[in-house]
Scaffold this motif. Structure first.
Motif, PDB file in Angstrom:
ATOM      1  N   SER A  17      -5.709 -14.627  79.178  1.00 10.35           N
ATOM      2  CA  SER A  17      -6.628 -13.487  79.179  1.00 10.35           C
ATOM      3  C   SER A  17      -6.421 -12.613  80.410  1.00 10.35           C
ATOM      4  O   SER A  17      -6.377 -11.381  80.309  1.00 10.35           O
ATOM      5  CB  SER A  17      -8.080 -13.979  79.127  1.00 10.35           C
ATOM      6  OG  SER A  17      -8.355 -14.640  77.918  1.00 10.35           O
ATOM      7  N   PHE A  18      -6.259 -13.238  81.572  1.00 12.62           N
ATOM      8  CA  PHE A  18      -6.019 -12.482  82.803  1.00 12.62           C
ATOM      9  C   PHE A  18      -4.656 -11.791  82.782  1.00 12.62           C
ATOM     10  O   PHE A  18      -4.521 -10.633  83.180  1.00 12.62           O
ATOM     11  CB  PHE A  18      -6.120 -13.412  84.015  1.00 12.62           C
ATOM     12  CG  PHE A  18      -7.521 -13.648  84.490  1.00 12.62           C
ATOM     13  CD1 PHE A  18      -8.213 -12.656  85.178  1.00 12.62           C
ATOM     14  CD2 PHE A  18      -8.160 -14.844  84.242  1.00 12.62           C
ATOM     15  CE1 PHE A  18      -9.511 -12.863  85.627  1.00 12.62           C
ATOM     16  CE2 PHE A  18      -9.463 -15.068  84.678  1.00 12.62           C
ATOM     17  CZ  PHE A  18     -10.155 -14.070  85.361  1.00 12.62           C
ATOM     18  N   VAL A  19      -3.646 -12.514  82.316  1.00 13.01           N
ATOM     19  CA  VAL A  19      -2.293 -11.953  82.268  1.00 13.01           C
ATOM     20  C   VAL A  19      -2.245 -10.766  81.311  1.00 13.01           C
ATOM     21  O   VAL A  19      -1.674  -9.714  81.635  1.00 13.01           O
ATOM     22  CB  VAL A  19      -1.275 -13.031  81.848  1.00 13.01           C
ATOM     23  CG1 VAL A  19       0.085 -12.405  81.548  1.00 13.01           C
ATOM     24  CG2 VAL A  19      -1.134 -14.079  82.946  1.00 13.01           C
ATOM     25  N   THR A  49     -13.480 -16.290  89.072  1.00 15.51           N
ATOM     26  CA  THR A  49     -12.736 -17.131  88.135  1.00 15.51           C
ATOM     27  C   THR A  49     -11.232 -16.926  88.298  1.00 15.51           C
ATOM     28  O   THR A  49     -10.443 -17.868  88.186  1.00 15.51           O
ATOM     29  CB  THR A  49     -13.152 -16.814  86.689  1.00 15.51           C
ATOM     30  OG1 THR A  49     -14.549 -17.049  86.537  1.00 15.51           O
ATOM     31  CG2 THR A  49     -12.379 -17.695  85.704  1.00 15.51           C
ATOM     32  N   MET A  50     -10.828 -15.701  88.592  1.00 16.01           N
ATOM     33  CA  MET A  50      -9.408 -15.424  88.749  1.00 16.01           C
ATOM     34  C   MET A  50      -8.787 -16.306  89.821  1.00 16.01           C
ATOM     35  O   MET A  50      -7.667 -16.813  89.662  1.00 16.01           O
ATOM     36  CB  MET A  50      -9.187 -13.952  89.109  1.00 16.01           C
ATOM     37  CG  MET A  50      -7.726 -13.523  89.055  1.00 16.01           C
ATOM     38  SD  MET A  50      -7.319 -12.134  90.142  1.00 16.01           S
ATOM     39  CE  MET A  50      -7.066 -13.001  91.709  1.00 16.01           C
ATOM     40  N   ASP A  58      -1.393 -10.539  93.740  1.00 11.55           N
ATOM     41  CA  ASP A  58       0.060 -10.394  93.636  1.00 11.55           C
ATOM     42  C   ASP A  58       0.647 -11.397  92.649  1.00 11.55           C
ATOM     43  O   ASP A  58       1.508 -11.044  91.836  1.00 11.55           O
ATOM     44  CB  ASP A  58       0.705 -10.595  95.012  1.00 11.55           C
ATOM     45  CG  ASP A  58       2.224 -10.508  94.945  1.00 11.55           C
ATOM     46  OD1 ASP A  58       2.744  -9.379  94.972  1.00 11.55           O
ATOM     47  OD2 ASP A  58       2.880 -11.562  94.850  1.00 11.55           O
ATOM     48  N   GLU A  59       0.193 -12.633  92.696  1.00 10.81           N
ATOM     49  CA  GLU A  59       0.701 -13.638  91.775  1.00 10.81           C
ATOM     50  C   GLU A  59       0.354 -13.282  90.334  1.00 10.81           C
ATOM     51  O   GLU A  59       1.183 -13.458  89.425  1.00 10.81           O
ATOM     52  CB  GLU A  59       0.145 -15.014  92.114  1.00 10.81           C
ATOM     53  CG  GLU A  59       0.717 -16.119  91.246  1.00 10.81           C
ATOM     54  CD  GLU A  59       0.234 -17.490  91.662  1.00 10.81           C
ATOM     55  OE1 GLU A  59       1.024 -18.231  92.275  1.00 10.81           O
ATOM     56  OE2 GLU A  59      -0.933 -17.830  91.364  1.00 10.81           O
ATOM     57  N   LEU A  60      -0.852 -12.771  90.114  1.00 11.93           N
ATOM     58  CA  LEU A  60      -1.260 -12.363  88.771  1.00 11.93           C
ATOM     59  C   LEU A  60      -0.409 -11.201  88.271  1.00 11.93           C
ATOM     60  O   LEU A  60       0.053 -11.199  87.124  1.00 11.93           O
ATOM     61  CB  LEU A  60      -2.740 -11.978  88.771  1.00 11.93           C
ATOM     62  CG  LEU A  60      -3.295 -11.394  87.462  1.00 11.93           C
ATOM     63  CD1 LEU A  60      -3.040 -12.323  86.279  1.00 11.93           C
ATOM     64  CD2 LEU A  60      -4.788 -11.111  87.608  1.00 11.93           C
ATOM     65  N   ILE A  61      -0.193 -10.208  89.124  1.00  6.01           N
ATOM     66  CA  ILE A  61       0.641  -9.064  88.745  1.00  6.01           C
ATOM     67  C   ILE A  61       2.065  -9.520  88.435  1.00  6.01           C
ATOM     68  O   ILE A  61       2.680  -9.075  87.462  1.00  6.01           O
ATOM     69  CB  ILE A  61       0.647  -7.997  89.856  1.00  6.01           C
ATOM     70  CG1 ILE A  61      -0.734  -7.337  89.971  1.00  6.01           C
ATOM     71  CG2 ILE A  61       1.717  -6.941  89.590  1.00  6.01           C
ATOM     72  CD1 ILE A  61      -0.865  -6.390  91.145  1.00  6.01           C
ATOM     73  N   THR A  62       2.570 -10.426  89.251  1.00  9.65           N
ATOM     74  CA  THR A  62       3.928 -10.936  89.040  1.00  9.65           C
ATOM     75  C   THR A  62       4.042 -11.638  87.703  1.00  9.65           C
ATOM     76  O   THR A  62       4.978 -11.397  86.929  1.00  9.65           O
ATOM     77  CB  THR A  62       4.321 -11.900  90.168  1.00  9.65           C
ATOM     78  OG1 THR A  62       4.252 -11.214  91.412  1.00  9.65           O
ATOM     79  CG2 THR A  62       5.728 -12.440  89.965  1.00  9.65           C
ATOM     80  N   LEU A 120       9.042 -17.311  92.580  1.00  7.40           N
ATOM     81  CA  LEU A 120       9.172 -16.625  91.302  1.00  7.40           C
ATOM     82  C   LEU A 120       9.567 -17.577  90.180  1.00  7.40           C
ATOM     83  O   LEU A 120       9.062 -17.471  89.061  1.00  7.40           O
ATOM     84  CB  LEU A 120      10.192 -15.489  91.409  1.00  7.40           C
ATOM     85  CG  LEU A 120      10.398 -14.647  90.139  1.00  7.40           C
ATOM     86  CD1 LEU A 120       9.090 -14.057  89.647  1.00  7.40           C
ATOM     87  CD2 LEU A 120      11.420 -13.546  90.398  1.00  7.40           C
ATOM     88  N   GLY A 121      10.454 -18.515  90.474  1.00 13.83           N
ATOM     89  CA  GLY A 121      10.859 -19.475  89.445  1.00 13.83           C
ATOM     90  C   GLY A 121       9.671 -20.250  88.907  1.00 13.83           C
ATOM     91  O   GLY A 121       9.545 -20.454  87.691  1.00 13.83           O
ATOM     92  N   ASP A 122       8.775 -20.691  89.793  1.00 18.45           N
ATOM     93  CA  ASP A 122       7.584 -21.435  89.368  1.00 18.45           C
ATOM     94  C   ASP A 122       6.642 -20.546  88.564  1.00 18.45           C
ATOM     95  O   ASP A 122       6.027 -20.993  87.587  1.00 18.45           O
ATOM     96  CB  ASP A 122       6.843 -21.992  90.584  1.00 18.45           C
ATOM     97  CG  ASP A 122       7.619 -23.089  91.284  1.00 18.45           C
ATOM     98  OD1 ASP A 122       8.439 -23.758  90.619  1.00 18.45           O
ATOM     99  OD2 ASP A 122       7.413 -23.277  92.498  1.00 18.45           O
ATOM    100  N   ILE A 123       6.524 -19.286  88.965  1.00 18.39           N
ATOM    101  CA  ILE A 123       5.649 -18.358  88.250  1.00 18.39           C
ATOM    102  C   ILE A 123       6.186 -18.102  86.844  1.00 18.39           C
ATOM    103  O   ILE A 123       5.428 -18.049  85.869  1.00 18.39           O
ATOM    104  CB  ILE A 123       5.511 -17.033  89.023  1.00 18.39           C
ATOM    105  CG1 ILE A 123       4.803 -17.274  90.360  1.00 18.39           C
ATOM    106  CG2 ILE A 123       4.729 -15.995  88.204  1.00 18.39           C
ATOM    107  CD1 ILE A 123       4.765 -16.053  91.281  1.00 18.39           C
ATOM    108  N   ILE A 124       7.509 -17.964  86.725  1.00 15.48           N
ATOM    109  CA  ILE A 124       8.129 -17.758  85.421  1.00 15.48           C
ATOM    110  C   ILE A 124       7.890 -18.961  84.514  1.00 15.48           C
ATOM    111  O   ILE A 124       7.542 -18.811  83.331  1.00 15.48           O
ATOM    112  CB  ILE A 124       9.637 -17.495  85.583  1.00 15.48           C
ATOM    113  CG1 ILE A 124       9.865 -16.104  86.179  1.00 15.48           C
ATOM    114  CG2 ILE A 124      10.361 -17.621  84.244  1.00 15.48           C
ATOM    115  CD1 ILE A 124      11.311 -15.786  86.497  1.00 15.48           C
ATOM    116  N   LYS A 125       8.050 -20.159  85.045  1.00 21.65           N
ATOM    117  CA  LYS A 125       7.833 -21.367  84.245  1.00 21.65           C
ATOM    118  C   LYS A 125       6.377 -21.480  83.799  1.00 21.65           C
ATOM    119  O   LYS A 125       6.090 -21.879  82.667  1.00 21.65           O
ATOM    120  CB  LYS A 125       8.253 -22.598  85.048  1.00 21.65           C
ATOM    121  CG  LYS A 125       9.762 -22.692  85.234  1.00 21.65           C
ATOM    122  CD  LYS A 125      10.152 -23.811  86.183  1.00 21.65           C
ATOM    123  CE  LYS A 125      11.652 -23.803  86.429  1.00 21.65           C
ATOM    124  NZ  LYS A 125      12.077 -24.801  87.426  1.00 21.65           N
TER     125      LYS A 125
END
Length: 226
Positions: A17-19, A49-50, A58-62, A120-125
Motif C-alpha cells: 500500500s505504501f509502495v 505506521t510507515m 528515502d527507502e520508501l521512494i527507492t 539497494l540489493g536488499d531493497i530490490i529483494k
C-alpha cells in the motif's frame, strides 16, 4: 494496548500500500512531490505506521522506484534469445537501459546514484518479495543481474565476457566499467535540464553506445600496438 501483530501476508499488504501510493504520487506529481504525510494519507495509514516498515522516506521512494525497471526487464528478457554474442549482450543491455532510464532520469538517478546504494540489493529483494508476480518472466542472467542491485556489479557482469574476448584483463575491464558508468551518469543528468523526447533519448543513447564502442575498440588497439 500492545502493538497489533500482523501476519506476513498482512505485513506485505501494508508495505504494498505504501509502495503503490508513493509510485502513484511520483507518476502523477513527480519525485519532489513525495512526502510522508501525503503517502500515508493516500495509503490509508498513519505516518507512524510507515516507520514500522521503512527506515525513512528515502527507502520508501527507492523501493517504489523499482517499478520503473519493469518494462526494461521485460524487453531485456524478451530479447535474450537474440543476444547470441558477448558483444551483443553487453551493448544491447546498455542500449535498453539508456532507453528507459533517460526517459525517467530523476528516478534512475535516485535508484543508482544516491547514498542508499549499499543497501539497494536488499531493497530490490524486499520489493520482489512483495510483488513476486513482476518476476514471472524474468530468470537466468537477467534475474541475477537485477538482484545484484549495485549498477557497477550489474554492468561488470555483462562486460567481463566481452572484454575477455577483446583481450582485456579483469583490472582493465573494471576500469572500462568505471569510465562507462561515469559517462552514463553525465548523460543521465543532462535530462534533468532538458526534455526527454523520443528524439533526445534516441540520439543520446546512440551517443553513449558510440562512446562505449570507441573505448573498447581503441583500448584493444592500444594493447595490440604495445
Amino acid at each position: 494496548m500492545g502493538r497489533v501483530k500482523y501476519s506476513p501476508e498482512a505485513r506485505k499488504k501494508i508495505v504494498a500500500s505504501f509502495v503503490e501510493a508513493t509510485a502513484h504520487i511520483i507518476e502523477n506529481e513527480g519525485l519532489d512531490a513525495v512526502s510522508i504525510r501525503k503517502v500515508a494519507s493516500q495509503a490509508g495509514y498513519s505516518s507512524a505506521t510507515m516507520y514500522l516498515y521503512f527506515r525513512d522516506l528515502d527507502e520508501l521512494i527507492t523501493m517504489s522506484s523499482i517499478s520503473y525497471l519493469r518494462d526494461y526487464l521485460s524487453e531485456l528478457a524478451a530479447d535474450a534469445e537474440t543476444m547470441q554474442t558477448a558483444e551483443a549482450e553487453y551493448l544491447h543491455t546498455w542500449e535498453l537501459f539508456c532507453k528507459y532510464s533517460f526517459a525517467n532520469a530523476p528516478i534512475f538517478l535516485h535508484l543508482y546514484f544516491k547514498d542508499h546504494n549499499d543497501s539497494l540489493g536488499d531493497i530490490i529483494k524486499e520489493y520482489y518479495s512483495v510483488f513476486p508476480n513482476e518476476l514471472d518472466k524474468i530468470s537466468g542472467a537477467v534475474l541475477s543481474m537485477l538482484l545484484s542491485g549495485d549498477l557497477y556489479e550489474r554492468t561488470i557482469k555483462v562486460l567481463e565476457p566481452y572484454a575477455a574476448e577483446l583481450g582485456f584483463s579483469a583490472d582493465e575491464a573494471a576500469l572500462i566499467n568505471e569510465i562507462t558508468i561515469g559517462y552514463y551518469r553525465t548523460l543521465l543528468e543532462s535530462f534533468l535540464s532538458r526534455e526527454a523526447t523520443p528524439e533526445n533519448i534516441e540520439s543520446t543513447t546512440e551517443r553513449f553506445i558510440s562512446a562505449t564502442r570507441f573505448i573498447l575498440e581503441n583500448g584493444r588497439h592500444s594493447e595490440e600496438k604495445a
